[in-house]
Structure formats: C-alpha cells, structure tokens
Design a protein around this motif. Structure first.
Motif, PDB file in Angstrom:
ATOM      1  N   ILE A  39       3.001  10.856   8.517  1.00 23.15           N
ATOM      2  CA  ILE A  39       1.736  10.144   8.397  1.00 23.15           C
ATOM      3  C   ILE A  39       1.500   9.914   6.910  1.00 23.15           C
ATOM      4  O   ILE A  39       1.469  10.867   6.126  1.00 23.15           O
ATOM      5  N   THR A  40       1.378   8.674   6.525  1.00 26.85           N
ATOM      6  CA  THR A  40       1.151   8.361   5.113  1.00 26.85           C
ATOM      7  C   THR A  40      -0.337   8.515   4.804  1.00 26.85           C
ATOM      8  O   THR A  40      -1.177   7.814   5.364  1.00 26.85           O
ATOM      9  N   VAL A  41      -0.640   9.452   3.908  1.00 34.21           N
ATOM     10  CA  VAL A  41      -2.023   9.735   3.550  1.00 34.21           C
ATOM     11  C   VAL A  41      -2.477   8.850   2.394  1.00 34.21           C
ATOM     12  O   VAL A  41      -3.579   8.293   2.408  1.00 34.21           O
ATOM     13  N   LYS A  42      -1.593   8.675   1.404  1.00 32.38           N
ATOM     14  CA  LYS A  42      -1.978   7.926   0.213  1.00 32.38           C
ATOM     15  C   LYS A  42      -0.731   7.450  -0.524  1.00 32.38           C
ATOM     16  O   LYS A  42       0.345   8.040  -0.388  1.00 32.38           O
ATOM     17  N   ILE A  43      -0.881   6.406  -1.294  1.00 34.61           N
ATOM     18  CA  ILE A  43       0.174   5.926  -2.183  1.00 34.61           C
ATOM     19  C   ILE A  43      -0.348   6.019  -3.598  1.00 34.61           C
ATOM     20  O   ILE A  43      -1.330   5.348  -3.962  1.00 34.61           O
ATOM     21  N   SER A  44       0.252   6.888  -4.406  1.00 36.17           N
ATOM     22  CA  SER A  44      -0.248   7.063  -5.771  1.00 36.17           C
ATOM     23  C   SER A  44       0.792   7.789  -6.609  1.00 36.17           C
ATOM     24  O   SER A  44       1.717   8.418  -6.095  1.00 36.17           O
ATOM     25  N   GLY A  45       0.637   7.711  -7.927  1.00 34.66           N
ATOM     26  CA  GLY A  45       1.457   8.482  -8.837  1.00 34.66           C
ATOM     27  C   GLY A  45       2.847   7.917  -9.043  1.00 34.66           C
ATOM     28  O   GLY A  45       3.181   6.799  -8.628  1.00 34.66           O
TER      29      GLY A  45
END
Length: 479
Positions: free
Chosen positions: A230-236
């Motif tokens: 489950i992809t929670v966030k895209i960052s960093g």
C-alpha cells in the motif's frame, strides 16, 4: 370442479422431481463419518489435534484485523456440509408433504360432491326404469325421450367417479410413503448429529470471545505470506526510513521520517499517518550525530541508530532530546564493509519485534556472514548473539518477527524472503515467500509488531506490506 387427473399428475411430477434430487443428494451422504475438513497445503503438515490453527494478518483492505481459524478435527464440524444438504432435503420433503395434504383435502371435498351426485344418478336411473316399465303411466313417449337424454348426459360422470376413488387411494399411499421417508431421514439426521448446530454455534461464539482476548497476546507466529504494498506517500530521495513506535499506545500514532542514508541529522515527526501524508510536521529533531544507513528503529519512545563512520549504536530520547546511551557493537563491520546488496552504509541494521531490540550485522570472525544480537534497550549491551551462515552482502534486507530473522535475496525486482533463522531453536531454513517490489528498489524494510506490517522505503515511496503469520494455539479443551 378441477379434473382429478391433472391434480395427481402435478403430485407425480413433484414426486419425480424430489426423487431425482434425492438420488443426487443421498449418495453424497454415505460415508459421512469419514469426511474431514480440507485446508490449504500449508496446513497439511500440522495435525489438527495439536490445537486451534490460526492465520492472523495485519489488516484487510478495509483496515480490519484478520484472524482465520481452523478448528481441531471434530466429527460435527467435518459433517457440516452434508448435514446442511440433509436439512435441505428434509425441508423439501416437508414442503411436499404439506402440498399433498392440501391436495388431499381438495380431493376429499370433490369426492364427497361426486358421491352425492352418484346417489342422485342412481335414484334417477331407478326412477327412469320404473317409469319405463309402468305401461299405465300417463307420460308420453316424448317425455321419456327427453328424460333419457338427460340421463345420458350424466352417464360420463360414472367413470370420473371411479377415477376419483383410485386417485384417493393413490394420495393415501403417497402420504404414507412420505411419512415413512421423513421418519427415515429424521433418523439419519439424528445419527450424524445435525441437531447439534446450536451447540456448535455457542462454541463458535465462545471461540470468538477467546480469540479476541487471545489476539491481544497473540504476537508470535511464522511468516507465511507478504501482500501489498500500500503506497502511503511519495517523498524524499531514493533512500530513507520511516517508522512508528511498536510500543506506543493505541492513541499514539506518531510517525518519524529520516530521509537519505548519510549526511543528515534531521528527524521529522508527524502526529499521525494522516499528517504524514499531508505533510503537516509536528516537530523536528536535530540529532547530535549523523546517521549511517537507513536501518534505524524507534522503540519505546527512543530512536536507535548507527553513528556515521562507526559501529557505535546511539539511543536518542525524543522526549528529552538527549542521547541516553551509546555503545560500540564489537567486531561489527561498518561503512560499507558488510552492507546489504544496495550498499548505502547499511552494515548495521537495528530492528525490534515482539521479543525486543535487535542488531543484525556481520563480522570478520563470522566470515562476513550475518550475526544476530539481542540488545538491552537501556544499556545497548549485547545479551546474546547467534552466528548464521548467510552472507550479509548477499542479503537485500532483513527483518525480525518473533525472534526469527527473515532475509530477502535482493533489493530489486523479483526479491523474495529466501532465508530465515530462528533464535529460539538456533536453526535456519530456506524459504520462498515472494513480495511485490512495486517501485523496483528497496532500501529499508522493517517489521512493526503493533501494526503487524512491514514498513518499507521503496525508491522514494513510503509503503506498507501486510504480513500473514501462522499460529498453533494449545488449548485445554481441544477434544
């Protein structure tokens, strides 16, 4: 008045239908005592007599905890499907019996009507003969002819009457056969214990209550499957770590975020997953030292990380903003001497599970193979160590569940859990548990015992993997 042959034809059609249904169903009821519950292949190696077998999973797509139970072998449970068929058969027989009873009442009513007509016809016929024989009657031949025509109209009712008599006997016979069949089926049902469903239902309710209590303590099991992510966030950047505290209370859902594997000292805190997704930071921490790698862990309110260019482990308190402890991990390789396959100064991996705090690393003394050490969470002292035969440089990532280390064979596409080592038995086994490396490069993979999920940093994507664990629960009343 309905034609009786049509009524009985409907009865015979219904009987034929029921007979055909029974011919398909009753053979399947033979040998009920040998029927057993069939389960997935993963269960066949474990005897049901050992106890309740439980598959627990972190969550379903709706976020609910899953706990699938396979009960110990019970005759009643194993015959459940057959008993259901038998119950359906009995219901069909009862419905047919009621239909025949209704038909019988209607036929009896018609039969009484025809009997009355029969008496009238016989009287009329007698009267006609009397008139015909009485030559002194004043009736004319014309009247006699008219009367005879009326009589001829009634004559076809005589065979109808005879048919009604036959049909009435058939209905009586059908009723008796149905009554006998119902008695036989009731006996079969009682023999296989189908009337114990209420008792079984109560046992299931009791088990559900016990499982709810048990799930609070049910922490350890064997890894069977990994699903997601489950992809929670895209960052960093491409490398980093994010985590929650497995020992935090249910209301405490803080998230900590550490971008990159080196040259950084900033830890970002979010009050919840929702805040993390929206980017609403609640606090930032400026650590006294740069970290190495991405294999940090938050445990009981403190951050544990590997100090850059050293084999020193740091314990940092989020509450006080101070270093509470630091200790060198003796002989542990560092600074890309024994990293995971992706590099990134991932020589020392700190992790936590249901049992406690762990360090996974490699030493020259163990020929570069993985060493597992259990740590004292306060002093960072090594409590006990296990030397495995798996090369640290051949491992993509690793994580601990219930004192067992699970090692992946790659950080790239096609990665799977390939090796496991149990600290409880000091034994290892090769496994084959695939998982979906959706974004092609994993630089952090850690198990959270509270969430029963794997937190991963997947090429700049913060994702969650669901895990399925297998448990065998010993019970005192398995029989």
């Amino acid at each position: 008045m309905s034609p009786p042959l049509l009524k009985l034809g409907a009865v015979l059609s219904t009987m034929a239908m029921i007979s055909n249904w029974m011919s398909q169903t009753l053979p399947s009821l033979v040998g009920l005592n040998t029927t057993r519950i069939t389960t997935s292949d993963t269960l066949t190696q474990i005897s049901p007599k050992e106890g309740w077998q439980v598959y627990s999973s972190a969550q379903d797509p709706d976020g609910r905890c899953i706990c699938t139970v396979v009960a110990p072998e019970q005759n009643l449970c194993s015959r459940d499907a057959k008993s259901r068929q038998l119950r359906q058969l009995l219901e069909k027989v009862q419905n047919m019996s009621q239909s025949i009873e209704v038909l019988n009442l209607r036929t009896q009513r018609d039969f009484q009507y025809v009997l009355k007509m029969e008496t009238q016809m016989k009287g009329l016929k007698a009267k006609f003969r009397q008139i015909e024989d009485d030559r002194k009657t004043l009736m004319t031949k014309h009247f006699q002819q008219e009367l005879k025509e009326k009589m001829d109209e009634l004559l076809p009712l005589i065979p109808v009457l005879e048919q009604y008599k036959t049909d009435a006997k058939l209905i009586t016979q059908f009723k008796e056969e149905i009554r006998n069949l119902s008695t036989v089926l009731t006996g079969i049902q009682e023999e296989i214990g189908a009337y114990d469903y209420e008792e079984l239902h109560q046992r299931v309710l009791s088990l559900e209550t016990r499982l709810r209590d048990c799930m609070k303590k049910l922490t350890c099991g064997k890894l069977m499957k990994i699903t997601g992510p489950i992809t929670v966030k895209i960052s960093g950047t491409r490398f980093g770590a994010w985590m929650t505290d497995p020992l935090a209370s249910e209301k405490n859902n803080r998230v900590w975020y550490m971008d990159s594997y080196t040259n950084n000292k900033i830890v970002r805190e979010y009050k919840s997953i929702a805040d993390f997704v929206s980017g609403a930071e609640s606090r930032t921490y400026n650590l006294p030292f740069k970290w190495a790698g991405t294999n940090h862990v938050v445990y009981n309110g403190s951050l544990y990380f590997n100090k850059y260019q050293s084999n020193i482990i740091i314990k940092y308190s989020f509450d006080t903003g101070r270093v509470l402890a630091q200790r060198s991990l003796e002989y542990a390789g560092f600074h890309n001497v024994y990293p995971y396959t992706w590099g990134g100064f991932s020589d020392i991996d700190l992790m936590a599970d249901e049992i406690g705090l762990w360090a996974v690393y490699a030493t020259n003394q163990n020929a570069g193979n993985i060493v597992i050490s259990q740590l004292n969470q306060d002093t960072l002292e090594v409590l006990k160590s296990w030397s495995t035969g798996y090369p640290k440089r051949s491992a993509g990532e690793s994580f601990m569940i219930c004192g067992t280390l699970y090692v992946t064979n790659s950080h790239l596409t096609g990665a799977k859990v390939y090796y496991s080592y149990s600290t409880k038995t000091s034994t290892y086994e090769y496994t084959d548990i695939p998982f979906h490396n959706q974004y092609f490069h994993i630089s952090m993979l850690d198990y959270n015992a509270r969430d029963r999920a794997l937190y991963a940093w997947n090429n700049g994507h913060q994702v969650l993997f669901n895990v399925t664990l297998f448990h065998v629960i010993k019970t005192e009343d398995d029989t």
